[in-house]
Design an enzyme around this catalytic site. Structure first.
Site, PDB file in Angstrom:
ATOM      1  NE  ARG A 119      -3.714  -0.073   2.460  1.00 50.93           N
ATOM      2  CZ  ARG A 119      -4.594   0.135   3.441  1.00 50.93           C
ATOM      3  NH1 ARG A 119      -4.641  -0.722   4.458  1.00 50.93           N
ATOM      4  NH2 ARG A 119      -5.402   1.178   3.426  1.00 50.93           N
ATOM      5  CB  SER A 160      -7.120  10.370   3.487  1.00 47.58           C
ATOM      6  OG  SER A 160      -6.409   9.450   4.302  1.00 47.58           O
ATOM      7  CD  GLN A 163      -5.760   4.996   6.814  1.00 51.24           C
ATOM      8  OE1 GLN A 163      -4.876   5.052   5.974  1.00 51.24           O
ATOM      9  NE2 GLN A 163      -6.468   3.895   7.031  1.00 51.24           N
ATOM     10  CG  ASP A 175     -13.179   1.224   5.862  1.00 48.86           C
ATOM     11  OD1 ASP A 175     -12.396   1.164   4.896  1.00 48.86           O
ATOM     12  OD2 ASP A 175     -12.865   1.694   6.967  1.00 48.86           O
ATOM     13  CE  LYS A 209     -10.190   2.722   2.560  1.00 52.53           C
ATOM     14  NZ  LYS A 209      -9.937   3.261   3.919  1.00 52.53           N
ATOM     15  NE  ARG A 261     -11.327  -3.002   1.591  1.00 53.84           N
ATOM     16  CZ  ARG A 261     -11.292  -2.461   2.792  1.00 53.84           C
ATOM     17  NH1 ARG A 261     -11.846  -1.267   2.994  1.00 53.84           N
ATOM     18  NH2 ARG A 261     -10.723  -3.088   3.804  1.00 53.84           N
TER      19      ARG A 261
END
Length: 448
Positions: free
Chosen positions: A129, A174, A176, A327, A354, A358
């Site tokens: 990633r 994001s 994160q 998610d 991710k 996905r």
């Protein structure tokens, strides 16, 4: 290969009604942040209801490696003895974050403004990633990063000896990235400012305030402007972790597609930056209700009741909702397979970076089970087959991705033929009781 051992092939078969109470694990996002901010405070933080999945346990090990005391008191209760902002010690070994993108990115931010060096790695999925989205803004503080091509793990981070506060506009939605910059800003003098054009989950801002940081949030023409005054002394807290809406998504969505089901999922966090899936399901016509709505620890919570919903219709999910349910798109695509008409999901290119791609993983698996799926780089469309309309019968690749694995297991609960996955081992990273919980409701999920 599973992320933590040999592959675990699994099969899910059509079952009778799902009924009962589903006590899902604690919220993963809040669990990560509780351990990290507890480690950065001065004194003992007590955490109840911590998610004890592998992702969070790996974050706990990392906090120990940086010098904090992290103790399992049993029954989901943990104690963290913090070392204060800027108090991290240099770890002796490599920090292994397993499968967790959230864990590694938040921890990198936390140590980035302390003059120590740490090397990070993970499993095959995490090591593939991109980390440039984190290391680029951290470099503005004076942090140096040395990783593999493309900024991938294993990666060594050298913390800034004389960190500078930064003003940073997050280039993509994001939480994160935003959180990593804010955590780095804790040990930088002056004000660190983060601007996000599109709101993402705000657990970090809420928890920083709860731990005593001087932080403010303002809506402006630039976007959402978050201002943090650096070098506070964080105060230890007593935290009750609400149950994870991303985990709740699986029993909730399974109940909507399995005939006769009625499932109650109590004490679910309904932070508006996380609840996009439930809003979308209700717009599709799902029989999903909120009961006993309340607030706990600064977070809105409620009990969710989900019943079989044979009249769901496909919709166009607003792109601006993506950040609040990023998610949950894999399991939404499963529900969409049993709705009437097309479900169109746009503004979701983040899904391609991710734990797996996905969009591709779900599209390939759904097609193999008889569902038509169209995709572009930033969108995908599921052509619903209506209640009971999906054949099943295929084996799906999970790509070491827990949400892909659980989504296909939920699919098999309502298909004509069983659905298999090549490896369910990654499920333990976020939902270690998934098999037992779903089995207790009446699902037929088994290891091969």
């Amino acid at each position: 290969m599973s992320s933590h051992g040999a592959p675990i092939p699994m099969t899910s078969s059509k079952c009778g009604p799902l009924k009962g109470v589903a006590h899902v694990p604690g919220d993963k996002s809040i669990s990560h942040r509780s351990l990290i901010l507890g480690a950065m405070s001065v004194g003992e933080t007590r955490i109840t209801g911590l998610l004890e999945g592998q992702d969070v346990l790996d974050t706990g090990k990392a906090m120990r490696a940086f010098g904090a005391g992290v103790t399992d008191l049993g029954g989901g209760e943990w104690a963290v003895q913090g070392v204060g902002v800027g108090g991290f010690a240099e770890p002796e070994g490599v920090i292994d974050c397993g499968n967790s993108g959230t864990g590694v990115r938040l921890i990198m931010g936390t140590m980035a403004t302390t003059p120590i060096t740490a090397t990070f790695t993970g499993d095959a999925s995490l090591n593939g990633r991109p980390m440039g989205r984190i290391t680029d803004p951290l470099a503005l503080f004076g942090t140096q990063a040395y990783g593999r091509k493309g900024g991938r793990l294993p990666l060594t981070l050298v913390g800034a000896a004389d960190p500078m506060p930064v003003r940073y506009t997050v280039p993509m939605p994001s939480a994160q990235v935003k959180s990593a910059v804010l955590l780095a800003g804790l040990n930088a003098p002056g004000q660190t400012v983060v601007i996000e054009k599109e709101a993402t989950r705000d657990h970090t801002e809420r928890m920083l305030s709860g731990f005593g940081a001087d932080i403010s949030v303002e809506e402006t023409e630039e976007g959402r402007v978050i201002t943090l005054n650096g070098q506070p002394e964080l105060k230890p807290q007593t935290i009750v972790v609400p149950r994870d809406p991303s985990s709740a998504a699986f029993p909730v969505c399974a109940a909507l597609i399995v005939e006769g089901s009625d499932v109650l999922v109590p004490n679910i966090g309904l932070n508006p930056t996380r609840a996009g899936l439930f809003t979308t399901l209700r717009e599709m016509g799902a029989n999903l209700t909120y009961e006993n709505e309340r607030e706990e620890g600064g977070e809105p919570v409620a009990d969710l009741r989900a019943k079989f919903s044979p009249d769901m219709k496909g919709i166009a999910v607003p792109p601006e909702r993506a950040a609040s349910m990023i998610d949950e798109y894999p399991i939404l695509s499963v529900v969409a397979s049993f709705a009437e008409g097309r479900t169109y999901m746009a503004g979701v290119k983040e899904l391609r970076v991710k734990e797996s791609d996905r969009i591709d993983a779900m599209a390939v698996g759904l097609r193999a089970n008889g569902v038509d799926v169209d995709e572009t780089e930033d969108s995908w469309t599921v052509h619903g087959m209506g209640p009971g309309g999906v054949k099943g019968g295929a084996t799906c690749a999970t790509h070491l991705d827990h949400r892909i694995a659980m989504s296909f297991m939920c699919l098999g609960m309502a298909t004509d033929h069983p659905v298999m996955i090549d490896d369910g081992g990654a499920i333990a990273t976020s939902f270690p009781i998934f098999e037992d919980l779903m089995g207790g409701l009446g699902a037929d999920v088994a290891r091969q």
